[in-house]
Scaffold this active site. Structure first.
Site, PDB file in Angstrom:
ATOM      1  N   ARG A  58     100.410   1.501  50.025  1.00  0.00           N
ATOM      2  CA  ARG A  58     100.957   1.761  48.588  1.00  0.00           C
ATOM      3  C   ARG A  58     101.524   3.424  48.741  1.00  0.00           C
ATOM      4  O   ARG A  58     102.507   3.895  48.334  1.00  0.00           O
ATOM      5  CB  ARG A  58     100.156   1.559  47.466  1.00  0.00           C
ATOM      6  N   GLU A  95      85.918   1.932  47.814  1.00  0.00           N
ATOM      7  CA  GLU A  95      85.294   1.700  46.878  1.00  0.00           C
ATOM      8  C   GLU A  95      84.755   0.314  47.160  1.00  0.00           C
ATOM      9  O   GLU A  95      83.453   0.055  46.720  1.00  0.00           O
ATOM     10  CB  GLU A  95      86.069   1.447  45.535  1.00  0.00           C
TER      11      GLU A  95
HETATM   12  P1  AMP Z   1      88.762   5.575  47.003  1.00  0.00           P
HETATM   13  O1  AMP Z   1      88.630   5.814  48.715  1.00  0.00           O
HETATM   14  O2  AMP Z   1      87.402   5.278  46.271  1.00  0.00           O
HETATM   15  O3  AMP Z   1      89.287   6.848  46.398  1.00  0.00           O
HETATM   16  O4  AMP Z   1      89.771   4.432  46.988  1.00  0.00           O
HETATM   17  C1  AMP Z   1      91.223   4.793  46.836  1.00  0.00           C
HETATM   18  C2  AMP Z   1      91.792   3.688  47.699  1.00  0.00           C
HETATM   19  O5  AMP Z   1      91.321   2.341  47.491  1.00  0.00           O
HETATM   20  C3  AMP Z   1      93.393   3.677  47.193  1.00  0.00           C
HETATM   21  O6  AMP Z   1      93.998   3.603  48.764  1.00  0.00           O
HETATM   22  C4  AMP Z   1      93.542   2.715  46.412  1.00  0.00           C
HETATM   23  O7  AMP Z   1      94.656   2.172  46.578  1.00  0.00           O
HETATM   24  C5  AMP Z   1      92.551   1.753  46.518  1.00  0.00           C
HETATM   25  N1  AMP Z   1      91.713   1.624  45.425  1.00  0.00           N
HETATM   26  C6  AMP Z   1      90.605   1.750  45.249  1.00  0.00           C
HETATM   27  N2  AMP Z   1      89.879   1.340  43.760  1.00  0.00           N
HETATM   28  C7  AMP Z   1      91.252   0.591  43.542  1.00  0.00           C
HETATM   29  C8  AMP Z   1      91.363  -0.030  42.135  1.00  0.00           C
HETATM   30  N3  AMP Z   1      90.343  -0.282  41.211  1.00  0.00           N
HETATM   31  N4  AMP Z   1      92.410  -0.514  41.811  1.00  0.00           N
HETATM   32  C9  AMP Z   1      93.438  -0.374  42.786  1.00  0.00           C
HETATM   33  N5  AMP Z   1      93.353   0.021  44.167  1.00  0.00           N
HETATM   34  C10 AMP Z   1      92.013   0.681  44.432  1.00  0.00           C
END
Ligand code: AMP
Length: 176
Positions: A58, A95
């Site tokens: 994205r 995550e």
């Molecule tokens: P993080 O590494 O935990 O900051 O997660 C960020 C990445 O995971 C990004 O590329 C987001 O597109 C995706 N992502 C994590 N949590 C979500 C969520 N609740 N909804 C959509 N995309 C998420």
């Protein structure tokens, strides 16, 4: 323009307990997409950015539009095994899972003022890995910009405090 209304939430995707913030509805709304890109670009119009780095997938859509507006080049940060040339690789925790990210070693030149883009920051694991990659290639990471912040997961704070990268976000959702 209320960007929050343009973002769709899908509960329990890709697994139970995750509230998936789906920006495809925002991208499909001409006014909302344009507004989001303009809002991400505005603070950096005169910041001397020469490269915009987008996180797959994205971050490519937003980052491509932002690079065009800033008259900057675009650098794709991709999942493992997708880039054909010599790469730097970093592993990181999501995550929901573990992954690896790569960039071409020659994607930018030492000291290039670079802005990093993704749709959402949650725990910050992905963004910290991206900063690591960009710095390995010699980038000066001037800013990181996201449409969505999940502040309860602390990623934006981590990026600012640990990696010393200024973060800008357009909307926040509480919880996961
Ligand atoms: P993080 O590494 O935990 O900051 O997660 C960020 C990445 O995971 C990004 O590329 C987001 O597109 C995706 N992502 C994590 N949590 C979500 C969520 N609740 N909804 C959509 N995309 C998420």
């Amino acid at each position: 323009m209320n960007l929050i209304q343009a973002i769709r939430t899908i509960p329990d995707y890709p697994k139970k307990g995750i509230m998936f913030r789906d920006i495809t509805t925002l991208l499909g709304d001409a006014e909302a997409f344009r507004h989001a890109v303009d809002a991400m670009v505005d603070p950096f119009r005169n910041a001397g950015i020469t490269k915009v780095a987008g996180i797959e997938a994205r971050g490519f859509i937003l980052g491509g539009a932002i690079a065009h507006q800033l008259k900057a080049g675009f650098v794709p940060l991709r999942k493992r095994g997708k880039l054909p040339g010599e790469t730097y690789t970093v592993e990181y925790a999501l995550e929901y899972g573990v992954d690896a990210m790569e960039m071409h070693r020659d994607a930018l030149i030492e000291g290039e003022r670079t802005m990093m883009i993704d749709d959402l920051i949650a725990t910050g694991g992905t963004a910290l890995a991206a900063v690591d990659l960009l710095r390995r290639a010699g980038a000066e990471v001037v800013a990181a910009s996201f449409v969505i912040d999940l502040p309860d997961l602390g990623g934006a704070k981590k990026l600012e405090q640990e990696a010393k990268v200024p973060v800008s976000t357009l909307v926040t959702f509480s919880g996961h």
